[in-house]
Every structure is written in C-alpha cells, then in structure tokens.
Write a protein that holds these residues in place. Structure first.
Motif, mmCIF file in Angstrom:
data_model
loop_
_atom_site.group_PDB
_atom_site.id
_atom_site.type_symbol
_atom_site.label_atom_id
_atom_site.label_comp_id
_atom_site.label_asym_id
_atom_site.label_seq_id
_atom_site.Cartn_x
_atom_site.Cartn_y
_atom_site.Cartn_z
ATOM 1 N N ALA A 70 61.654 36.657 47.583
ATOM 2 C CA ALA A 70 61.560 37.944 48.277
ATOM 3 C C ALA A 70 62.838 38.758 48.187
ATOM 4 C CB ALA A 70 61.188 37.705 49.740
ATOM 5 N N ASP A 71 63.986 38.078 48.023
ATOM 6 C CA ASP A 71 65.261 38.798 47.998
ATOM 7 C C ASP A 71 65.711 39.164 46.585
ATOM 8 O OD1 ASP A 71 65.590 36.143 47.350
ATOM 9 O OD2 ASP A 71 67.510 35.897 48.381
ATOM 10 N N LEU A 72 64.794 39.099 45.600
ATOM 11 C CA LEU A 72 65.170 39.423 44.222
ATOM 12 C C LEU A 72 65.359 40.917 43.999
ATOM 13 C CD1 LEU A 72 65.584 38.426 41.274
ATOM 14 C CD2 LEU A 72 63.123 38.735 40.937
ATOM 15 N N ALA A 73 64.674 41.749 44.782
ATOM 16 C CA ALA A 73 64.737 43.201 44.569
ATOM 17 C C ALA A 73 66.176 43.684 44.577
ATOM 18 C CB ALA A 73 63.921 43.916 45.634
ATOM 19 N N GLY A 74 66.505 44.551 43.621
ATOM 20 C CA GLY A 74 67.859 45.085 43.527
ATOM 21 C C GLY A 74 68.158 45.572 42.130
ATOM 22 N N THR A 75 69.404 45.950 41.917
ATOM 23 C CA THR A 75 69.872 46.459 40.631
ATOM 24 C C THR A 75 70.828 45.452 40.011
ATOM 25 O OG1 THR A 75 69.660 48.760 41.351
ATOM 26 C CG2 THR A 75 71.086 48.332 39.465
ATOM 27 N N TYR A 76 70.609 45.164 38.725
ATOM 28 C CA TYR A 76 71.404 44.173 38.004
ATOM 29 C C TYR A 76 71.932 44.809 36.716
ATOM 30 C CZ TYR A 76 69.004 40.995 41.182
ATOM 31 O OH TYR A 76 68.511 40.373 42.313
ATOM 32 N N VAL A 77 73.205 44.554 36.424
ATOM 33 C CA VAL A 77 73.869 45.202 35.291
ATOM 34 C C VAL A 77 74.573 44.141 34.445
ATOM 35 C CG1 VAL A 77 75.626 46.867 34.594
ATOM 36 C CG2 VAL A 77 74.213 47.323 36.603
ATOM 37 N N ARG A 90 66.392 47.447 37.341
ATOM 38 C CA ARG A 90 66.066 47.732 38.737
ATOM 39 C C ARG A 90 64.738 47.046 39.065
ATOM 40 N NH1 ARG A 90 68.401 52.440 36.754
ATOM 41 N NH2 ARG A 90 70.300 53.072 37.898
ATOM 42 N N ILE A 91 64.824 46.003 39.867
ATOM 43 C CA ILE A 91 63.655 45.196 40.207
ATOM 44 C C ILE A 91 63.139 45.630 41.572
ATOM 45 C CG2 ILE A 91 62.805 42.861 40.617
ATOM 46 C CD1 ILE A 91 64.995 41.831 38.771
ATOM 47 N N THR A 92 61.855 45.943 41.616
ATOM 48 C CA THR A 92 61.251 46.425 42.865
ATOM 49 C C THR A 92 59.958 45.659 43.135
ATOM 50 O OG1 THR A 92 60.057 48.184 41.693
ATOM 51 C CG2 THR A 92 62.221 48.735 42.623
ATOM 52 N N ARG A 93 59.545 45.731 44.400
ATOM 53 C CA ARG A 93 58.324 45.052 44.831
ATOM 54 C C ARG A 93 57.379 46.063 45.442
ATOM 55 N NH1 ARG A 93 58.100 40.083 49.260
ATOM 56 N NH2 ARG A 93 55.819 39.735 49.169
ATOM 57 N N LYS A 131 57.893 44.571 39.545
ATOM 58 C CA LYS A 131 58.127 45.176 38.239
ATOM 59 C C LYS A 131 59.617 45.457 38.085
ATOM 60 C CE LYS A 131 57.394 50.022 39.614
ATOM 61 N NZ LYS A 131 56.618 51.257 39.338
ATOM 62 N N MET A 132 59.989 45.758 36.854
ATOM 63 C CA MET A 132 61.394 46.008 36.571
ATOM 64 C C MET A 132 61.529 47.223 35.666
ATOM 65 S SD MET A 132 64.206 43.261 35.218
ATOM 66 C CE MET A 132 63.760 43.239 33.479
ATOM 67 N N GLU A 133 62.331 48.180 36.099
ATOM 68 C CA GLU A 133 62.657 49.336 35.274
ATOM 69 C C GLU A 133 63.923 49.013 34.495
ATOM 70 O OE1 GLU A 133 63.010 52.642 37.879
ATOM 71 O OE2 GLU A 133 60.874 52.678 38.416
ATOM 72 N N VAL A 134 63.888 49.307 33.205
ATOM 73 C CA VAL A 134 64.956 48.886 32.306
ATOM 74 C C VAL A 134 65.562 50.097 31.615
ATOM 75 C CG1 VAL A 134 65.502 47.529 30.252
ATOM 76 C CG2 VAL A 134 63.899 46.637 31.945
ATOM 77 N N GLY A 135 66.863 50.135 31.581
ATOM 78 C CA GLY A 135 67.582 51.164 30.841
ATOM 79 C C GLY A 135 68.763 50.548 30.133
ATOM 80 N N PRO A 157 57.420 49.778 32.538
ATOM 81 C CA PRO A 157 58.122 48.736 33.290
ATOM 82 C C PRO A 157 57.841 47.349 32.728
ATOM 83 C CG PRO A 157 56.206 49.490 34.514
ATOM 84 C CD PRO A 157 56.334 50.387 33.325
ATOM 85 N N TRP A 158 58.767 46.443 32.958
ATOM 86 C CA TRP A 158 58.583 45.044 32.600
ATOM 87 C C TRP A 158 57.912 44.323 33.758
ATOM 88 C CZ3 TRP A 158 63.291 42.666 29.599
ATOM 89 C CH2 TRP A 158 63.652 43.522 28.544
ATOM 90 N N LEU A 159 57.159 43.275 33.431
ATOM 91 C CA LEU A 159 56.507 42.487 34.457
ATOM 92 C C LEU A 159 57.440 41.371 34.929
ATOM 93 C CD1 LEU A 159 52.959 42.094 32.851
ATOM 94 C CD2 LEU A 159 53.745 43.819 34.477
ATOM 95 N N VAL A 160 57.363 41.054 36.206
ATOM 96 C CA VAL A 160 58.169 39.982 36.805
ATOM 97 C C VAL A 160 57.205 38.965 37.399
ATOM 98 C CG1 VAL A 160 59.980 39.394 38.455
ATOM 99 C CG2 VAL A 160 59.993 41.646 37.345
#
Length: 534
Positions: free
Chosen positions: A441-448, A457-460, A466-470, A479-482
């Motif tokens: 549940a705490d995975l949501a956030g931004t990773y660089v 950017r992982i959201t629920r 899903k994950m938005e990738v740049g 979006p990518w699937l999680v």
C-alpha cells in the motif's frame, strides 16, 4: 544459384522447411549452405516486399542486426595489431565523456563488462525502438550511466552498449565513420560488395527487404523502428556476402590471427567458462562445436552458423519476425551432416508429460528473477522479462535455453522448487508462485534513477496500480502496469508494439520500514537503483 541439383533429398527437405513462406503474399527468408568453401545451396523463399511483390533472392539485402558485432570487433582488433588500441584499456581512455568505470575493452568484446544495455536504459525512461532517436541520444545514455550489473569480468550478460561504444572508439582512432572503416578494411578486401553499415533509418538501400511482423493468421504488418544503428547492429548484407565472410575464418586475408582472436577463450574471474568470445558465440550441435551469432531487429532475424570441424556454414536471414533462423539454421546443419558420422545421436525431445508438473510461475527473490514455464506450440517454453524462449534437453537432466544469448537451464528440485543455472556457476533455487501478494500500500510515490534519468510516478486507483514513466527523450505515453509478487517485490510491465517487456522492482526499506528506493532488474539490467523522492 545453388550448385546442388534441385531434386536432391537435401534440397527438397530444406524447401519443405520454408514452404509456408512461398505462399502468395508472405514475407520469408533466404538460406545459404556452404561446405569446404563451396556453396551447395543458396535460395530465397517468399517476398522481400509484399507491397511490390518482389521475391527474396540470394542478392537481397537485409538488416543483419547483431551479426554486425563481429565486424566491429574485427575492426578494433586490426587497430590493436597496429598498436593504436589496447584491449586491456578502459573505454573512457578513448571516450573521455564516459564515467571511469573498471571495465576493459576486451570485456566489452566478450559481453562480460557488466555495462547495462543502452536500449534498456532508454526503455526504462519510456522510450522504445519505434520512437525517433539520434546517435547522440544513444551515446548520452551510455555516458549518463554509472551502474554496473556486476563486477566486470565476473559474468556474461548480453549488452549492446559494449559494441556501440566499441564502434565509436574505432571511429575516433581511425578518424573516420565506422561504416567507412569497415568498408575499407574488411568489405572491400574480401569482396563483400553488398555489405555496408547504414546507420540512418531513412537511407535508400538498393535491394533492401522490408521487415514485417505477424503471421498469416494474424496478418502481416510493417515493422516500425526509428533508432540509428552503429557498431552494435547497423550492417545490411546478403547471404552471399556472409558466406564470403565465413571463408575468411578458414583462409584469413585481413590478418592471419583474426579468426583465432575472435574465438579466443577467456575464463570469467571466478574461473567459469564464458561461451561468448569476441563478437561471436561458441555453442554445440550434437557434439560438434559451432561458432556464430544471431541478429534480431524489428522485422528482421538472422543466424550466421559455422560448424568448423565439418567445414560447414549455414546462414538464414528472414524479413519476418515470427521466423526462427536460430532453430532453422541448426535443422539445416543437421540435415547436411546426418550421414557424415560426425554428429552424436540427437537427445530425446522434451515431452509434455515431463513439463506438466513444472508448469507455472517460478521466483527467486534474491536474484531477483521470475519466469513462467508452459507447454506452448508443442514445446517447453520459458517466458522471462516478457520474452519467450524454447528449452532443449541437455546432459545431466538439464533443460536449457536454446539460444546463446540466454544463460538459463533448469531441472526439478525438491517439492515446488526447481534448480536454475544462470551461468558463472550460479545455480539458484526457485520456488513456485501461488497466490501473488497485493501491491504494498505504501508503494505510491515518485522514483528517480540518475543512471538512466528516468522518473517513475506510481499511483493507485482502488485495487488498480499504474506507473507513469518519463525520461530524457520522452514524457507521457501509455502507463505501465504494476502487479504484486511478494511483500518486497513488484512486477512492472511496459507496453510495446514489438515486445511487451517486464521487469522486477525490489523494495528497499529503511530501519523504520519506509520504502526509500527500488532496485530494478530487467533482462539486461540488474539491480539499478531508483531513489524515492518526497
């Protein structure tokens, strides 16, 4: 045209292998067979262009992709013989823009450097082969990265970065474009008049086949690609020219030691064997050593196969992604040698019955590595990182990947486990995956990641993640699937028109249990760090 008589048993059996591609409206392949320096069979099957109805012929040109690597290595070896290059040097000595990583040029030639594949570095930033890129974009991906997948020289892992950089080093030392160097020093002396390095995707290339994806049932479509290519895979060539190149292994013209240098053995730092030599791979066909390389690019697949002790060369080049030249080249070699007495009897094929209890998803958290095993299209098939590959029987009860670009062999272990040999002496225990854990549940956030300049950017949304990738070349896109896997690992699937790749992310937590980073592993990148941003 072939010197063999059309009605020979061998030719009829080769024709049968490619008969489906001679039907109207199908792409296909070209096959060349040479024994003791004499061409015995050379024939095209199917269409070089569906749109124009142009047939494939022995002089049809194709993109041969990674078969290019041995030519880039040869150019570097010629420079080394002249004292302009030392194989023990690090690449940053010649390309000072690169970070000073403890890697040697010889390790790059042998795919044991640990450098991540630049194609994967860009893909982690959301950029794929179907999107435009410039040569400087590819080089920037290499200069940005400071990550090694493992200690240099300790393992084999295929990476296009090694040969992209090697080609740039050759250019710098020769003060010419790589294509000019290859033409002047290799192709012209050998008479390979239909071979050239063509980096630009929009260049006009006479007699070049069009690459296609799909099959007759699904329909054919033109393969899209937009990346310039260099020393890692930029050659266009013909089956006839590759047979000329094979003759050079037996009767060297460029330098008497070049073939021996290409195939020279160098053990990994742990003493284990590395079957990837310098731009070529050494494998086995029923007791006979083979030397060669495959090539894979959207819509094009190539296999260059030599069986030195039998004096045999088989080349298969296809302009359809669903054709498997690796397997077909070996089938043709077996046909050519079946009455020679030089091959060992074929091992019994793997049966569906022995695969049935092993069917399912298998996971090792420490590597980390995940794969599915299934019986598909009449054979045991592993899917790992989104890519399927067939297994073949090996001695000692092992079932191993049928291609040299993968180090993978498995055998049953204790209850609900299998033993998997991943190369360099690493035999790991994988356990069967039952019900997957939910995404933490705490995975949501931004990773660089600084190594690939990717922002995730992982959201629920309810139960969906899903994950938005740049990245440095793109932002936005699908979006990518999680998907959850276990308490400390998630699986990520990136969309793609050619390959839908998957990767694993291990959750790194601090002393309070808070997620501080992800360690991401793909097919050609291992444990690259993505730091969490608050």
């Amino acid at each position: 045209m072939s010197k063999a008589i059309e009605s020979t048993v061998f030719e009829r059996r080769v024709n049968a292998l490619f008969a489906p591609y001679t039907k109207p409206g199908s792409p296909g392949a070209v096959v060349g067979v040479m024994r003791d320096g004499q061409i015995e069979f050379c024939k095209g099957f199917g269409l070089a262009s569906i749109e124009l109805g142009v047939p494939i012929r022995p002089d049809t040109r194709f993109r041969i992709a990674s078969v290019s690597k041995q030519f880039t290595v040869t150019a570097a070896l010629l420079l080394a013989a002249e004292g302009k290059l030392k194989l023990s040097d690090p690449p940053h000595k010649y390309l000072p823009e690169l970070p000073p990583l403890p890697v040697t040029i010889d390790q790059m030639m042998r795919n044991s450097s640990g450098l991540p594949d630049f194609l994967e570095l860009l893909r982690l930033g959301g950029h794929g082969l179907d999107r435009p890129a410039r040569p400087e974009d590819l080089f920037d991906a290499c200069t940005r990265n400071r990550h090694l997948n493992f200690s240099a020289g300790s393992r084999f892992l295929y990476s296009n970065t090694n040969f992209l950089l090697l080609g740039l080093i050759v250019e710098k030392l020769a003060k010419k474009k790589l294509g000019e160097v290859l033409a002047e020093r290799i192709f012209k002396p050998l008479g390979m008049a239909q071979t050239s390095l063509v980096a630009e995707i929009d260049a006009v290339i006479p007699n070049l086949a069009t690459g296609y994806l799909g099959d007759r049932e699904q329909g054919f479509r033109r393969a899209a690609h937009a990346y310039p290519q260099g020393g890692e895979g930029g050659l266009t060539s013909t089956v006839e020219d590759l047979l000329i190149w094979s003759r050079h292994f037996d009767k060297p013209i460029l330098g008497k030691t070049i073939p021996a240098q290409l195939t020279a053995i160098a053990a990994l730092t742990g003493g284990k064997a590395n079957n990837y030599r310098r731009g070529v791979a050494v494998e086995e066909l029923r007791g006979l050593q083979t030397v060669g390389h495959g090539g894979l690019w959207p819509g094009f697949r190539t296999e260059f196969l030599r069986v030195p002790k039998a004096g045999l060369t088989v080349v298969v080049i296809a302009n359809l992604g669903s054709i498997d030249p690796w397997r077909r080249a070996r089938a043709i070699a077996a046909l050519a040698l079946e009455d020679s007495g030089k091959m060992k009897p074929a091992l019994a094929p793997i049966t569906q019955a022995e695969i049935k209890p092993l069917t399912g998803t298998w996971f090792n958290a420490q590597e980390p590595s995940l794969f599915d095993l299934a019986w598909r299209n009449g054979e045991a098939t592993v899917t790992q990182n989104g890519l399927p590959f067939a297994l073949g029987r090996r001695a000692g009860g092992w079932l191993a990947a049928e291609r040299g670009s993968y180090e993978f062999a498995l055998k049953p272990g204790a209850k609900d486990t299998v033993k998997v040999n991943l190369g360099a002496g690493r035999v790991l225990t994988f356990t069967k995956v039952g019900k997957r854990a939910a995404v933490p549940a705490d995975l949501a956030g931004t990773y660089v990641s600084s190594d690939c300049a990717a922002v995730w950017r992982i959201t629920r949304d309810g139960n969906d993640w899903k994950m938005e990738v740049g990245g440095p070349l793109i932002s936005g896109g699908a979006p990518w699937l999680v998907r959850g896997l276990d308490a400390d690992t998630v699986e990520l699937e990136s969309p793609g028109s050619w390959i839908k790749a998957t990767q694993l992310a291990h959750l790194v937590r601090d002393g309070d249990g808070r997620i501080t980073a992800l360690e991401v592993s793909t097919g050609r990148i291992k444990k690259m760090r993505f730091d969490r941003e608050d």
